[in-house]
Design a protein around this motif. Structure first.
Motif, PDB file in Angstrom:
ATOM      1  N   VAL A 169      11.439   1.995   1.857  1.00 57.10           N
ATOM      2  CA  VAL A 169      10.106   2.307   1.357  1.00 57.10           C
ATOM      3  C   VAL A 169      10.186   3.025   0.011  1.00 57.10           C
ATOM      4  CG1 VAL A 169       8.013   3.645   1.801  1.00 57.10           C
ATOM      5  CG2 VAL A 169       9.069   2.344   3.644  1.00 57.10           C
ATOM      6  N   GLU A 172      10.866   0.445  -2.661  1.00 53.50           N
ATOM      7  CA  GLU A 172       9.712  -0.418  -2.909  1.00 53.50           C
ATOM      8  C   GLU A 172       8.608   0.347  -3.639  1.00 53.50           C
ATOM      9  OE1 GLU A 172       9.608  -3.693  -2.562  1.00 53.50           O
ATOM     10  OE2 GLU A 172      11.706  -3.525  -1.914  1.00 53.50           O
ATOM     11  N   GLU A 173       8.472   1.638  -3.319  1.00 50.26           N
ATOM     12  CA  GLU A 173       7.501   2.466  -4.036  1.00 50.26           C
ATOM     13  C   GLU A 173       7.925   2.616  -5.499  1.00 50.26           C
ATOM     14  OE1 GLU A 173       5.062   6.654  -3.335  1.00 50.26           O
ATOM     15  OE2 GLU A 173       6.888   6.267  -2.189  1.00 50.26           O
ATOM     16  N   LEU A 176       7.298  -0.681  -7.316  1.00 51.91           N
ATOM     17  CA  LEU A 176       5.873  -0.817  -7.626  1.00 51.91           C
ATOM     18  C   LEU A 176       5.517   0.002  -8.857  1.00 51.91           C
ATOM     19  CD1 LEU A 176       3.172  -2.041  -6.515  1.00 51.91           C
ATOM     20  CD2 LEU A 176       2.844   0.120  -5.318  1.00 51.91           C
ATOM     21  N   GLN A 181      10.317  -6.462  -9.349  1.00 56.99           N
ATOM     22  CA  GLN A 181      10.520  -7.013  -8.010  1.00 56.99           C
ATOM     23  C   GLN A 181      12.020  -7.040  -7.727  1.00 56.99           C
ATOM     24  OE1 GLN A 181       8.902 -10.939  -7.422  1.00 56.99           O
ATOM     25  NE2 GLN A 181       9.942 -11.227  -5.463  1.00 56.99           N
ATOM     26  N   VAL A 247       7.572   9.165  -8.067  1.00 58.90           N
ATOM     27  CA  VAL A 247       8.063   8.886  -6.710  1.00 58.90           C
ATOM     28  C   VAL A 247       8.993  10.016  -6.291  1.00 58.90           C
ATOM     29  CG1 VAL A 247       9.376   7.300  -5.248  1.00 58.90           C
ATOM     30  CG2 VAL A 247       7.912   6.383  -7.061  1.00 58.90           C
ATOM     31  N   LEU A 315       0.048   4.849   2.386  1.00 59.15           N
ATOM     32  CA  LEU A 315       1.228   4.220   1.790  1.00 59.15           C
ATOM     33  C   LEU A 315       1.440   2.813   2.334  1.00 59.15           C
ATOM     34  CD1 LEU A 315       3.644   4.782  -0.114  1.00 59.15           C
ATOM     35  CD2 LEU A 315       4.924   5.492   1.902  1.00 59.15           C
ATOM     36  N   ARG A 318      -0.956   0.579   0.544  1.00 53.96           N
ATOM     37  CA  ARG A 318      -0.668   0.405  -0.886  1.00 53.96           C
ATOM     38  C   ARG A 318       0.549  -0.482  -1.128  1.00 53.96           C
ATOM     39  NH1 ARG A 318       1.918   3.769  -4.737  1.00 53.96           N
ATOM     40  NH2 ARG A 318       2.117   5.458  -3.242  1.00 53.96           N
ATOM     41  N   LEU A 319       1.590  -0.301  -0.299  1.00 51.26           N
ATOM     42  CA  LEU A 319       2.819  -1.074  -0.481  1.00 51.26           C
ATOM     43  C   LEU A 319       2.826  -2.382   0.318  1.00 51.26           C
ATOM     44  CD1 LEU A 319       5.573   1.713  -0.375  1.00 51.26           C
ATOM     45  CD2 LEU A 319       4.505   0.648  -2.364  1.00 51.26           C
ATOM     46  N   LYS A 320       1.751  -2.611   1.081  1.00 51.87           N
ATOM     47  CA  LYS A 320       1.659  -3.813   1.925  1.00 51.87           C
ATOM     48  C   LYS A 320       2.884  -3.939   2.825  1.00 51.87           C
ATOM     49  CE  LYS A 320      -1.149  -6.251  -1.498  1.00 51.87           C
ATOM     50  NZ  LYS A 320      -1.301  -7.461  -2.357  1.00 51.87           N
ATOM     51  N   LEU A 321       3.199  -2.838   3.512  1.00 49.67           N
ATOM     52  CA  LEU A 321       4.413  -2.781   4.313  1.00 49.67           C
ATOM     53  C   LEU A 321       4.389  -3.713   5.520  1.00 49.67           C
ATOM     54  CD1 LEU A 321       5.409   0.990   4.305  1.00 49.67           C
ATOM     55  CD2 LEU A 321       6.423  -0.889   3.032  1.00 49.67           C
TER      56      LEU A 321
END
Length: 328
Positions: A169, A172-173, A176, A181, A247, A315, A318-321
């Motif tokens: 996570v 990925e944060e 973003l 990517q 972050v 979260l 926002r991160l589409k986990l």
């Protein structure tokens, strides 16, 4: 003789009546009367395992009973967390509860509610996370890596300790925030991720400080750490915040038990782990693995868990986990 018999029968009936009424007899005052099992949800040898073994050794001396560490790795720590939640609440099965339970319970990979299914005993220490590469990597700085990832989306690989965990996570944060990517490669713990990074199987490692001795020996190069401030041991390495990415990840460790723990047993365990966190032995290990002390007593840690749960809700969206977890 008859009077003695009457006293025995009366006592037995009283105990049965108390049990039927849900009242616990005072026998819990003898706790612990046998060894305690401590579930560590990570593989043996990792930084979390090292710190938990040390804290258990100190707490065992306080409680005057052995504490056996049982490593139950898998599902980014959730196999062990579920085992703790499902155990009998008698104080003989306790363990480390990763703060990521607040995330995984909402993602559907932990069949427990961290707000009510655990008895929290202590928050112990945080972790120093970072991004490391081999010395031969073309990425001399994090800026180099970001530029390369922008030019070739999805090509740069990184190893992490499990889908949805702090390292996954956190990366990925960061991705973003950086507008890039990356290609995430999941492992069953940081030790395996480290080995494949050292072997050149992936471009980067995202982990807590398993990389530290290898950075010091020159086998890895540290590009950035994820704390609010630079870590004293690697003071020349910038944080993500310093580099312009808002972050911060410290993922503190907690210790807990199943819900329903008798109050006097809970108090003994809280006192034992409070002593252990403040011991010189634990402080030495925490310093060696770059784990800043972040002690909170059980009730305060429970409040922290509830607050973190609410933050994780945002979260995840926002991160589409959930989508990331589905893709694997």
């Amino acid at each position: 003789m008859q009077a003695s018999r009457r006293r025995f029968v009366t006592g037995s009936l009283s105990s049965l009546a108390l049990a039927a009424a849900g009242v616990r007899p005072a026998a819990a005052a003898d706790y612990p009367g046998r060894p305690i099992t401590f579930i560590c949800p990570w593989p043996a040898g990792g930084t979390a395992d090292q710190s938990m073994r040390t804290i258990c050794q100190v707490a065992a001396r306080v409680l005057r009973q052995p504490i056996a560490v049982d490593n139950r790795a898998g599902a980014a720590g959730m196999v062990g967390a579920k085992a703790i939640a499902s155990a009998k609440p008698d104080g003989y099965t306790i363990g480390q509860i990763p703060i990521s339970v607040t995330r995984f319970s909402q993602l559907g990979t932990l069949a427990a509610d961290p707000r009510k299914d655990f008895t929290y005993l202590a928050r112990t220490s945080g972790q120093t996370f970072g991004i490391a590469v081999l010395p031969s990597s073309p990425f001399k700085t994090l800026k180099d890596m970001v530029a390369h990832a922008k030019a070739q989306p999805g090509r740069v690989t990184y190893a992490h300790a499990g889908i949805g965990g702090a390292t996954h996570v956190g990366m990925e944060e960061f991705a973003l925030a950086a507008g890039i990517q990356l290609n995430a490669i999941a492992y069953k713990g940081g030790a395996a991720a480290l080995q494949d990074t050292l072997g050149g199987q992936v471009d980067m490692l995202a982990d807590s400080s398993s990389w530290a001795p290898h950075v010091e020996s020159g086998k890895l190069r540290l590009l950035a750490t994820w704390g609010e401030q630079r870590t004293p041991r690697f003071k020349d390495t910038p944080t993500l915040k310093e580099l312009g990415f808002n972050v911060v990840v410290d993922a503190p460790n907690g210790i807990g038990a199943p819900r329903g723990l008798p109050p006097d047993v809970e108090k003994k365990l809280r006192d034992a782990f409070h002593f252990a966190v403040n011991s010189d032995e634990f402080k030495a290990v925490a310093e060696r693995i770059d784990a800043p002390l972040m002690y909170l007593d059980g009730p305060d840690y429970q409040k922290y868990v509830k607050a973190t749960y609410d933050k994780e809700t945002l979260l995840i969206q926002r991160l589409k986990l959930k989508e990331l977890l589905t893709k694997g």
